[in-house]
Scaffold this motif. Structure first.
Motif, short mmCIF file in Angstrom:
data_model
loop_
_atom_site.label_atom_id
_atom_site.label_comp_id
_atom_site.label_asym_id
_atom_site.label_seq_id
_atom_site.Cartn_x
_atom_site.Cartn_y
_atom_site.Cartn_z
N ILE A 60 0.87 -1.17 0.00
CA ILE A 60 0.00 0.00 0.00
C ILE A 60 0.91 1.22 0.00
O ILE A 60 1.75 1.39 0.90
CB ILE A 60 -0.91 0.04 1.25
CG1 ILE A 60 -1.86 -1.16 1.30
CG2 ILE A 60 -1.67 1.36 1.32
CD1 ILE A 60 -3.00 -1.15 0.32
N SER A 61 0.76 2.05 -1.02
CA SER A 61 1.54 3.28 -1.08
C SER A 61 0.60 4.44 -0.77
O SER A 61 -0.34 4.69 -1.52
CB SER A 61 2.14 3.44 -2.49
OG SER A 61 2.77 4.69 -2.58
N ALA A 62 0.82 5.09 0.35
CA ALA A 62 -0.15 6.10 0.80
C ALA A 62 0.51 7.47 0.98
O ALA A 62 1.55 7.58 1.64
CB ALA A 62 -0.78 5.67 2.12
N THR A 63 -0.09 8.46 0.38
CA THR A 63 0.40 9.84 0.48
C THR A 63 -0.67 10.68 1.16
O THR A 63 -1.83 10.65 0.74
CB THR A 63 0.68 10.41 -0.93
OG1 THR A 63 1.65 9.58 -1.55
CG2 THR A 63 1.20 11.83 -0.87
N GLY A 64 -0.29 11.42 2.18
CA GLY A 64 -1.26 12.28 2.87
C GLY A 64 -0.72 12.73 4.21
O GLY A 64 0.50 12.79 4.42
N SER A 65 -1.64 13.02 5.12
CA SER A 65 -1.25 13.58 6.41
C SER A 65 -0.58 12.52 7.30
O SER A 65 -0.73 11.31 7.07
CB SER A 65 -2.49 14.10 7.11
OG SER A 65 -3.42 13.05 7.26
N VAL A 66 0.12 12.99 8.30
CA VAL A 66 0.76 12.08 9.26
C VAL A 66 -0.31 11.23 9.95
O VAL A 66 -0.13 10.02 10.15
CB VAL A 66 1.58 12.89 10.29
CG1 VAL A 66 2.08 11.99 11.41
CG2 VAL A 66 2.75 13.59 9.60
N ALA A 67 -1.45 11.84 10.28
CA ALA A 67 -2.51 11.09 10.96
C ALA A 67 -2.98 9.93 10.09
O ALA A 67 -3.14 8.79 10.57
CB ALA A 67 -3.68 12.02 11.28
N MET A 68 -3.17 10.19 8.80
CA MET A 68 -3.58 9.12 7.88
C MET A 68 -2.50 8.03 7.84
O MET A 68 -2.80 6.85 7.94
CB MET A 68 -3.81 9.71 6.48
CG MET A 68 -4.23 8.71 5.43
SD MET A 68 -2.89 7.77 4.72
CE MET A 68 -2.04 9.02 3.78
N GLY A 69 -1.24 8.44 7.73
CA GLY A 69 -0.16 7.47 7.61
C GLY A 69 -0.02 6.60 8.85
O GLY A 69 0.28 5.41 8.75
N ARG A 70 -0.25 7.22 10.01
CA ARG A 70 -0.16 6.45 11.25
C ARG A 70 -1.22 5.34 11.24
O ARG A 70 -0.95 4.20 11.61
CB ARG A 70 -0.39 7.41 12.42
CG ARG A 70 0.28 6.95 13.64
CD ARG A 70 0.46 8.05 14.68
NE ARG A 70 1.82 8.55 14.68
CZ ARG A 70 2.16 9.81 14.74
NH1 ARG A 70 1.24 10.73 14.77
NH2 ARG A 70 3.43 10.16 14.76
N ARG A 71 -2.41 5.68 10.79
CA ARG A 71 -3.51 4.69 10.76
C ARG A 71 -3.24 3.63 9.67
O ARG A 71 -3.31 2.44 9.94
CB ARG A 71 -4.81 5.45 10.47
CG ARG A 71 -6.02 4.59 10.26
CD ARG A 71 -6.67 4.17 11.55
NE ARG A 71 -7.76 3.25 11.30
CZ ARG A 71 -8.05 2.21 12.05
NH1 ARG A 71 -7.34 1.95 13.13
NH2 ARG A 71 -9.07 1.43 11.76
N VAL A 72 -2.92 4.09 8.48
CA VAL A 72 -2.72 3.15 7.37
C VAL A 72 -1.50 2.26 7.65
O VAL A 72 -1.55 1.04 7.48
CB VAL A 72 -2.56 3.92 6.03
CG1 VAL A 72 -2.03 3.02 4.93
CG2 VAL A 72 -3.90 4.53 5.63
#
Ligand code: NAD
Length: 506
Positions: free
Chosen positions: A236-248
């Protein structure tokens, strides 16, 4: 250019489906509106995909992988080359759509499409260079080597602010590596994603390729998290906020999958007493105000040596007052709107907190400066070390200015935030520049000398450290994220010598 002409050239209609896997699927009746942030008008609507469509798209991507992985990599590169050719023809239209949908000025909208073309060209070359190593074996008549094998379907989650380029960074490389992709774009830029997927659809049909460029537009609950949790996506390659990245990142780690995280930044520039101040001013203006402060690499903190601080701040204020704010498609405009009213409110709140913490607004500060659209003033805040708000990423054009006495102190302050994406020093002194680039210097994934924190080229690996997530995308050897490494040993002897001299004879 009229919106109708733009839409018809890109094949867009007023209401679009939110799921594609070689064909466009019937989605729910729930619609998502794409809003032009410059005038708050609805640009178009998208029918949201649900778990049912996600299942179809995922299964199709799994099937596509079985075929695509066996297509020779240079042939895969040929498909990417055709995609780049189509992009070249539609650059002007797609660039305009990006500007309409996310509010960046036209030259930046066009720049984004150029970045797609650049990474596609890079990927085409790469398709003949997916090299593995040959390793000297300690055993006689043994050959040892590494090879890189396609990984599987890649789930791509993207942010609103680069609605086209970030997908390409991932997809062009994934495609030549042998992986189909499933794209979950930002709900704030769905039309750009659909227009790009329509171009990819043409390429897939013309080349009779399996569905390798798939799309799913739905809510985080129905589509985003189920995709992230699904073991059929090895990456999964995810770009966005730190909050999103922590969850993903947590969800992917729970199933021991791989994640590639490209998260928020809190980028700084240091201007020393030995800088070319004209050049520094231009670079910082672009990095702090460009894209209305909505780049992950935007300069948000500025460290000025005390001997040049006052004159540099005076020049910055003058430069800020000459920025034309307005319709991003109008010539001469340098700053468009923020993406949503929520983003404007967050900027206002951050400024309020900054003032409570002792910061002083020395330029700008006003929000909702036009009757329609999410426009704000680019803002300069004189800051000091004890302001927790400066450790946060507010996705808006706020630049916090600090004074420092010596470079070691500036670097300490520079590195004192949780994020670690991009950084810059402005100096003509080689010792200062080298210190900044040394292990005692910047702790970021990107460190520049005499050029701005923003505006990376695709040839380098892009990404950041600490809370920025540690991922690397685009050029250099970032392609290795999209393949699995296999270490192989071939014994062509008629004996079975064991490594480390181990004996195991019966
Ligand atoms: P965001 O985190 O709100 O959303 C990004 C994407 O993640 C969207 O598609 C969203 O729907 C999805 N998402 C959110 N929660 C999810 C979940 N639990 N599961 C699955 N998907 C989920 O970010 P944004 O406001 O669109 O973009 C701005 C942020 O992105 C900033 O922090 C910026 O710095 C960062 N960014 C980073 C880079 C980089 O390369 N480091 C590039 C662009 C933007």
């Amino acid at each position: 250019m009229r919106k109708e002409d733009l839409f018809s050239t890109l094949g867009l209609s007023e209401v679009e489906s939110g799921a594609f896997c070689g064909e466009w699927l019937d989605c729910s009746d729930k619609e998502l509106s794409s809003i032009n942030p410059a005038n708050e008008e609805i640009l178009g609507k998208v029918r949201l995909a649900r778990s049912k469509e996600l299942e179809i798209v995922t299964s199709k991507a799994v099937e596509a992988f079985k075929k695509w992985r066996s297509v020779p990599a240079p042939r895969r590169g040929e498909v990417v080359r055709l995609f780049a050719e189509k992009l070249r023809k539609k650059k002007d239209y797609l660039g305009r759509l990006v500007s309409l949908e996310v509010g960046k000025i036209l030259s930046e909208g066009l720049g984004e499409v150029q970045e797609m073309i650049d990474i596609a060209d890079f990927a085409v070359g790469l398709s003949r260079q997916l090299y593995g190593l040959t390793i000297a074996s300690e055993r006689p008549r043994h050959r040892m080597f590494e090879q890189w094998i396609p990984l599987g379907p890649v789930g791509i989650i993207t942010a609103f602010n680069f609605p086209a380029a970030v997908w390409s960074w991932n997809s062009m490389i994934a495609a030549v590596c042998g992986d189909p992709v499933v794209w979950k774009p930002s709900p704030l830029a769905p039309l750009t994603a659909i227009a790009i997927t329509k171009i990819a659809e043409e390429v897939q049909k013309e080349t009779s390729s399996p569905p390798i460029f798939n799309l799913i537009i739905g809510t985080v609950e129905e589509v985003g998290e189920p995709m992230v949790k699904d073991r059929r996506y090895p990456l999964i390659s995810a770009t966005g906020s730190v909050a999103m990245g922590r969850r993903v990142g947590t969800l992917v780690a729970q199933r021991l999958g791989r994640s590639l995280l490209e998260l928020g930044g809190n980028n700084a520039s240091i201007v020393t007493e030995n800088a070319d101040l004209d050049l520094a001013l231009r670079a910082i203006l672009f990095a702090a105000v460009g894209t209305s402060g909505q780049r992950c690499t935007t300069t948000r903190r500025l460290f000025l040596h005390k001997s040049i601080k006052d004159q540099f701040v005076d020049r910055l204020v003058k430069a800020y007052s000459s920025i034309t704010i307005g319709d991003p498609l109008e010539e001469g405009v340098l700053m468009g709107p923020l993406i949503t009213s929520d983003a404007v409110d967050k900027m206002a709140k951050a400024l309020e907190i900054a003032e409570q913490q002792g910061g002083k607004i020395i330029y700008g500060g006003k929000t909702y400066i036009r009757p329609k659209g999410f426009f704000v003033e680019p803002t300069l805040v004189e800051a000091h070390n004890d302001m927790p708000i400066t450790c946060e990423e507010t996705f808006a054009p706020i630049l916090y200015i600090f004074e420092y006495n010596n470079l070691e102190e500036a670097i300490r302050m520079h590195n004192s935030v949780p994020q670690g994406l991009s950084s810059a020093i402005f100096t003509l002194n080689i010792r200062e520049a080298e210190l900044f680039l040394s292990p005692e210097g910047s702790d970021c994934g990107i460190a520049n000398v005499n050029t701005s924190t923003s505006g990376a080229e695709i040839g380098g690996a892009f990404g950041g450290e600490k809370d920025t997530g540690g991922g690397r995308e685009a050029g250099s050897d970032a392609w290795k994220n999209y393949m699995r490494r296999q270490t192989c040993t071939i014994n062509w002897a008629d004996e079975l010598p064991l490594a480390q001299g181990v004996k195991f004879d019966v």
